[in-house]
Design a protein around this motif. Structure first.
Motif, mmCIF file in Angstrom:
data_model
loop_
_atom_site.group_PDB
_atom_site.id
_atom_site.type_symbol
_atom_site.label_atom_id
_atom_site.label_comp_id
_atom_site.label_asym_id
_atom_site.label_seq_id
_atom_site.Cartn_x
_atom_site.Cartn_y
_atom_site.Cartn_z
ATOM 1 N N ALA A 172 0.938 -1.290 -0.212
ATOM 2 C CA ALA A 172 -0.053 -0.195 0.162
ATOM 3 C C ALA A 172 0.588 1.479 0.253
ATOM 4 N N ALA A 173 1.863 1.593 0.857
ATOM 5 C CA ALA A 173 2.654 2.149 0.797
ATOM 6 C C ALA A 173 3.555 2.664 -0.715
ATOM 7 N N SER A 174 3.521 1.479 -1.337
ATOM 8 C CA SER A 174 3.896 1.215 -2.773
ATOM 9 C C SER A 174 3.700 2.292 -3.574
ATOM 10 N N ARG A 175 2.385 1.703 -3.132
ATOM 11 C CA ARG A 175 1.486 1.697 -4.439
ATOM 12 C C ARG A 175 1.065 3.547 -4.474
ATOM 13 N N VAL A 176 1.083 4.204 -3.304
ATOM 14 C CA VAL A 176 0.983 5.686 -2.738
ATOM 15 C C VAL A 176 1.985 6.188 -3.753
ATOM 16 N N ASN A 177 3.186 5.728 -3.741
ATOM 17 C CA ASN A 177 4.087 6.427 -3.503
ATOM 18 C C ASN A 177 4.885 6.571 -4.886
ATOM 19 N N GLY A 178 3.714 5.820 -5.795
ATOM 20 C CA GLY A 178 4.671 5.068 -7.318
ATOM 21 C C GLY A 178 5.929 4.443 -7.559
ATOM 22 N N CYS A 179 6.048 3.524 -6.898
ATOM 23 C CA CYS A 179 6.943 2.509 -6.525
ATOM 24 C C CYS A 179 6.691 1.326 -6.642
ATOM 25 N N VAL A 180 5.829 1.261 -9.120
ATOM 26 C CA VAL A 180 5.929 -0.246 -9.272
ATOM 27 C C VAL A 180 7.157 -1.466 -9.029
ATOM 28 N N PHE A 181 8.231 -1.008 -8.733
ATOM 29 C CA PHE A 181 9.073 -2.668 -8.135
ATOM 30 C C PHE A 181 8.750 -2.833 -6.681
ATOM 31 N N CYS A 182 8.642 -2.418 -5.801
ATOM 32 C CA CYS A 182 8.451 -2.180 -4.843
ATOM 33 C C CYS A 182 7.041 -3.336 -4.701
ATOM 34 N N ALA A 183 6.093 -1.881 -4.712
ATOM 35 C CA ALA A 183 4.929 -2.396 -5.591
ATOM 36 C C ALA A 183 4.872 -4.076 -5.967
ATOM 37 N N SER A 184 5.233 -4.536 -6.418
ATOM 38 C CA SER A 184 4.795 -5.621 -7.635
ATOM 39 C C SER A 184 5.496 -6.998 -7.073
ATOM 40 N N VAL A 185 6.529 -6.245 -5.795
ATOM 41 C CA VAL A 185 6.973 -7.491 -4.879
ATOM 42 C C VAL A 185 6.364 -7.807 -3.554
ATOM 43 N N HIS A 186 6.055 -6.761 -2.812
ATOM 44 C CA HIS A 186 5.151 -7.043 -1.538
ATOM 45 C C HIS A 186 4.212 -7.461 -2.026
ATOM 46 N N ALA A 187 2.892 -7.225 -3.187
ATOM 47 C CA ALA A 187 2.142 -7.310 -3.744
ATOM 48 C C ALA A 187 2.305 -8.730 -3.889
ATOM 49 N N ARG A 188 2.879 -9.438 -4.632
ATOM 50 C CA ARG A 188 3.668 -10.634 -5.122
ATOM 51 C C ARG A 188 3.357 -11.717 -3.465
ATOM 52 N N PHE A 189 4.259 -11.112 -2.826
ATOM 53 C CA PHE A 189 4.145 -11.634 -1.077
ATOM 54 C C PHE A 189 2.829 -11.658 -0.365
ATOM 55 N N ALA A 190 1.689 -10.591 -1.033
ATOM 56 C CA ALA A 190 0.251 -10.589 0.389
ATOM 57 C C ALA A 190 -0.341 -11.501 -0.772
ATOM 58 N N ALA A 191 -0.507 -11.368 -2.505
ATOM 59 C CA ALA A 191 -1.016 -12.179 -2.536
ATOM 60 C C ALA A 191 -0.706 -14.156 -2.578
ATOM 61 N N ASN A 243 -4.768 -15.042 -2.145
ATOM 62 C CA ASN A 243 -6.514 -13.655 -2.411
ATOM 63 C C ASN A 243 -5.453 -13.204 -3.625
ATOM 64 N N PRO A 244 -5.397 -13.736 -4.433
ATOM 65 C CA PRO A 244 -4.574 -12.472 -5.189
ATOM 66 C C PRO A 244 -5.506 -11.869 -5.727
ATOM 67 N N GLU A 245 -6.812 -11.963 -5.791
ATOM 68 C CA GLU A 245 -7.874 -11.164 -6.700
ATOM 69 C C GLU A 245 -7.339 -9.851 -6.259
ATOM 70 N N LEU A 246 -8.184 -9.821 -4.446
ATOM 71 C CA LEU A 246 -7.892 -8.769 -3.612
ATOM 72 C C LEU A 246 -6.535 -7.597 -3.724
ATOM 73 N N VAL A 247 -5.447 -8.475 -4.178
ATOM 74 C CA VAL A 247 -4.355 -7.480 -3.931
ATOM 75 C C VAL A 247 -4.216 -6.892 -5.480
ATOM 76 N N ASP A 248 -4.710 -7.814 -6.415
ATOM 77 C CA ASP A 248 -4.297 -7.012 -7.809
ATOM 78 C C ASP A 248 -5.881 -5.815 -7.917
ATOM 79 N N THR A 249 -6.666 -5.740 -7.076
ATOM 80 C CA THR A 249 -7.696 -4.833 -6.846
ATOM 81 C C THR A 249 -7.007 -3.949 -5.692
ATOM 82 N N LEU A 250 -6.103 -4.326 -5.212
ATOM 83 C CA LEU A 250 -5.360 -2.747 -4.525
ATOM 84 C C LEU A 250 -4.084 -2.559 -6.204
ATOM 85 N N LEU A 251 -4.123 -3.077 -6.303
ATOM 86 C CA LEU A 251 -3.168 -1.738 -7.481
ATOM 87 C C LEU A 251 -3.783 -1.302 -8.041
ATOM 88 N N ARG A 252 -4.488 -2.198 -8.804
ATOM 89 C CA ARG A 252 -5.631 -1.646 -9.622
ATOM 90 C C ARG A 252 -5.732 -0.097 -9.735
#
Length: 207
Positions: free
Chosen positions: A98-117, A122-131
């Motif tokens: 979430a912090a990475s999504r706000v900051n616009g850090c696409v790299f960090c968001a991708s890494v932590h979204a993969r772990f969260a998913a 629940n990858p669908e919910l994580v993808d909703t956050l990214l989208r």
């Protein structure tokens, strides 16, 4: 060979930027020449903590100050891997994503979204956050976590008692609230460092 920061070369790249937040394998390229892998000493490896990180351009930039890097890495590992108490791993990763999504850090968001998913299953919910971003409806518990992370990311002064009360109302105890704060705060700083030192590269499906 002893190299100083003044010896480094600036880089530019033609590699495509990502065009969306994603759980895909986003790459990263440094603006400056990383420390040469062949010149790493025992002191540098101690700073890296994990010897495998010697292959990372990012960590070979930070290893110019190995003592600081070691402290940074041990804090990182404790926040995300020490899950004997406090938040489950997926929600620590959610706060960082979430912090990475706000900051616009696409790299960090991708890494932590993969772990969260992965850990939440629940990858669908994580993808909703990214989208949709941190305003997305992820269910009250995750909404409380992302709202707190977003406030800390905007400015620490934006985070206050109301966020703590919402986290507690969503079922988090004091240790879990602390983990939300630590995960978001650490990656709020880490995003800015990574965004300053280089840029993301689109995963193959976005290139």
């Amino acid at each position: 060979m002893t190299e100083t920061l003044s010896d480094t070369r600036a880089h530019t790249y033609d590699a495509p930027h990502p065009h969306a937040f994603t759980r895909g394998e986003v790459g990263w390229l440094p603006w400056l020449e990383p420390f040469p892998q062949d010149d790493l000493t025992d002191r540098h490896y101690e700073g890296l903590v994990d010897r495998g990180r010697a292959s990372s351009d990012y960590f070979r930039l930070l290893v110019r100050d190995p003592e600081i890097l070691r402290s940074r890495t041990l804090v990182d590992k404790d926040i995300f891997y020490n899950t004997a108490e406090g938040l489950p791993r997926e929600e620590r990763e959610l706060a960082a994503a979430a912090a990475s999504r706000v900051n616009g850090c696409v790299f960090c968001a991708s890494v932590h979204a993969r772990f969260a998913a992965h850990f939440s299953k629940n990858p669908e919910l994580v993808d909703t956050l990214l989208r949709e971003g941190v305003a997305a409806d992820l269910g009250e518990r995750w909404n409380a976590i992302t709202d707190a992370a977003a406030a800390l990311t905007a400015t620490p002064l934006a985070f206050g008692p109301a966020h703590v009360e919402r986290l507690r109302a969503a079922g988090l105890d004091d240790l879990e609230v602390a983990d939300v704060i630590h995960g978001a705060a650490f990656f709020n700083w880490a995003n800015r460092l990574m965004l300053s030192l280089g840029r993301p590269v689109a995963p193959p499906d976005q290139a």
